[in-house]
Write an enzyme that holds these catalytic residues in place. Structure first.
Site, PDB file in Angstrom:
ATOM      1  N   GLU A   1       0.885  -0.836   0.268  1.00 54.55           N
ATOM      2  CA  GLU A   1      -0.101  -0.063   0.218  1.00 54.55           C
ATOM      3  C   GLU A   1       0.902   1.407   0.047  1.00 54.55           C
ATOM      4  OE1 GLU A   1      -2.877  -0.383   3.428  1.00 54.55           O
ATOM      5  OE2 GLU A   1      -2.442   2.403   3.535  1.00 54.55           O
TER       6      GLU A   1
ATOM      7  N   ARG B   1      -0.324  10.087   0.978  1.00 49.27           N
ATOM      8  CA  ARG B   1       0.160  11.560   1.558  1.00 49.27           C
ATOM      9  C   ARG B   1       1.487  12.538   1.152  1.00 49.27           C
ATOM     10  NH1 ARG B   1       1.616   8.636   7.105  1.00 49.27           N
ATOM     11  NH2 ARG B   1       0.706   6.627   6.854  1.00 49.27           N
TER      12      ARG B   1
ATOM     13  N   THR C   1      -5.094   6.161   1.585  1.00 46.38           N
ATOM     14  CA  THR C   1      -5.195   7.250   1.759  1.00 46.38           C
ATOM     15  C   THR C   1      -5.815   8.304   1.217  1.00 46.38           C
ATOM     16  OG1 THR C   1      -2.955   7.478   2.911  1.00 46.38           O
ATOM     17  CG2 THR C   1      -4.036   9.266   3.590  1.00 46.38           C
TER      18      THR C   1
ATOM     19  N   LYS D   1     -10.823  -2.617   6.886  1.00 49.64           N
ATOM     20  CA  LYS D   1      -9.763  -1.608   7.882  1.00 49.64           C
ATOM     21  C   LYS D   1     -10.528  -0.995   9.569  1.00 49.64           C
ATOM     22  CE  LYS D   1      -6.195   2.112   7.456  1.00 49.64           C
ATOM     23  NZ  LYS D   1      -5.217   2.546   6.611  1.00 49.64           N
TER      24      LYS D   1
HETATM   25  O1  LIG Z   1      -2.903   7.050   5.542  1.00 45.46           O
HETATM   26  C1  LIG Z   1      -3.751   6.739   5.364  1.00 45.46           C
HETATM   27  O2  LIG Z   1      -4.468   6.013   4.943  1.00 45.46           O
HETATM   28  C2  LIG Z   1      -2.787   4.872   6.309  1.00 45.46           C
HETATM   29  O3  LIG Z   1      -3.477   3.838   5.793  1.00 45.46           O
HETATM   30  C3  LIG Z   1      -2.422   5.526   7.786  1.00 45.46           C
HETATM   31  C4  LIG Z   1      -1.819   3.707   7.947  1.00 45.46           C
HETATM   32  O4  LIG Z   1      -2.600   3.027   8.216  1.00 45.46           O
HETATM   33  C5  LIG Z   1      -0.729   4.141   9.689  1.00 45.46           C
HETATM   34  O5  LIG Z   1       0.125   4.992   8.898  1.00 45.46           O
HETATM   35  C6  LIG Z   1       0.008   3.073   9.029  1.00 45.46           C
HETATM   36  O6  LIG Z   1       0.266   2.887  10.654  1.00 45.46           O
HETATM   37  P1  LIG Z   1       1.828   2.290  10.945  1.00 45.46           P
HETATM   38  O7  LIG Z   1       1.803   1.789  10.896  1.00 45.46           O
HETATM   39  O8  LIG Z   1       1.602   2.730  12.677  1.00 45.46           O
HETATM   40  O9  LIG Z   1       2.679   3.604  10.963  1.00 45.46           O
END
Ligand SMILES: O=C(O)C(=O)C[C@H](O)[C@H](O)COP(=O)(O)O
Length: 208
Positions: free
Chosen positions: A48, A52, A76, A136
């Protein structure tokens, strides 16, 4: 089973490719292909790329074109416009942090598998109303994590989750042991050290 670029994929297929979907934030476009190759070598083919950052769409395009074995998706997703952009770049699946009726309409119309972001029972009811089976859970560790997923399994036995947000190699096994968890998402195995990425990806494979 190997998916070719033209196969229509299912969400079960995406969520079942590996126990972990790596979540990648690309700041430098040149990192995209080597990073994706390291993840695929380590055994994590569903990748994925979050929308961003400025190079995200170009990164999806390059990974889709150049990395054999990768199944690249866009994360995102918060607007329907991003859905069209992601598909044009070659995204094979879509992930959103949350879901509104407008966004769910767009995701359902996209023709590719998607994981809509949810955090509450009402979010889940909205998915059930549409016949959506996979969600999710975001941000997983903040909105109740393993306890929430255990609680959701009672009223929502038909739903499968990909919890993401705050998951790491230490807590991933607790999530992956739950019958309603198909896979987890996370960024913990991603760094600029590609050997470490590959090793961490391989370790992630052993978590389930
Ligand atoms: O931007 C998005 O739509 C996301 O999906 C955010 C992500 O889920 C997290 O950034 C991943 O989470 P971490 O493993 O805690 O870094």
């Amino acid at each position: 089973m190997t998916a070719t670029a033209r196969d229509a994929l299912t969400v079960e297929y995406i969520a079942g490719l590996a126990p972990v979907i790596p979540v990648v934030v690309i700041d430098d476009l040149d990192d995209a292909v080597p990073l994706a190759r390291a993840l695929v070598r380590g055994g994590l083919p569903a990748i994925e790329v979050t929308l961003r950052t400025q190079p995200a769409l170009a990164a999806i395009e390059r990974i889709a074109a150049e990395v054999e074995g990768a199944v690249v998706g866009a994360g995102t997703i918060t607007t329907t416009g991003q859905i069209a952009d992601a598909l044009a770049a070659g995204a094979r699946f879509l992930v959103s942090p949350g879901a509104t009726p407008t966004l769910l309409d767009g995701l359902q119309d996209s023709g590719v598998p998607f994981l809509p972001g949810t955090a509450t029972p009402s979010d889940l009811v909205a998915l059930i109303e549409r016949g959506i089976t996979h969600a999710k859970l975001f941000p997983a560790e903040v909105v109740g994590g393993v306890k929430a997923l255990k609680a959701f399994s009672g009223p929502f036995p038909q739903l499968r989750f990909c919890p993401t947000g705050g998951i790491n190699a230490a807590n991933a096994p607790d999530y992956l042991a739950l019958p309603n968890v198909a896979c987890v998402g996370g960024s913990w195995m991603v760094s600029r050290d590609l050997e470490r990425v590959e090793n961490a990806a391989r370790e992630a494979l052993g978590l389930k």
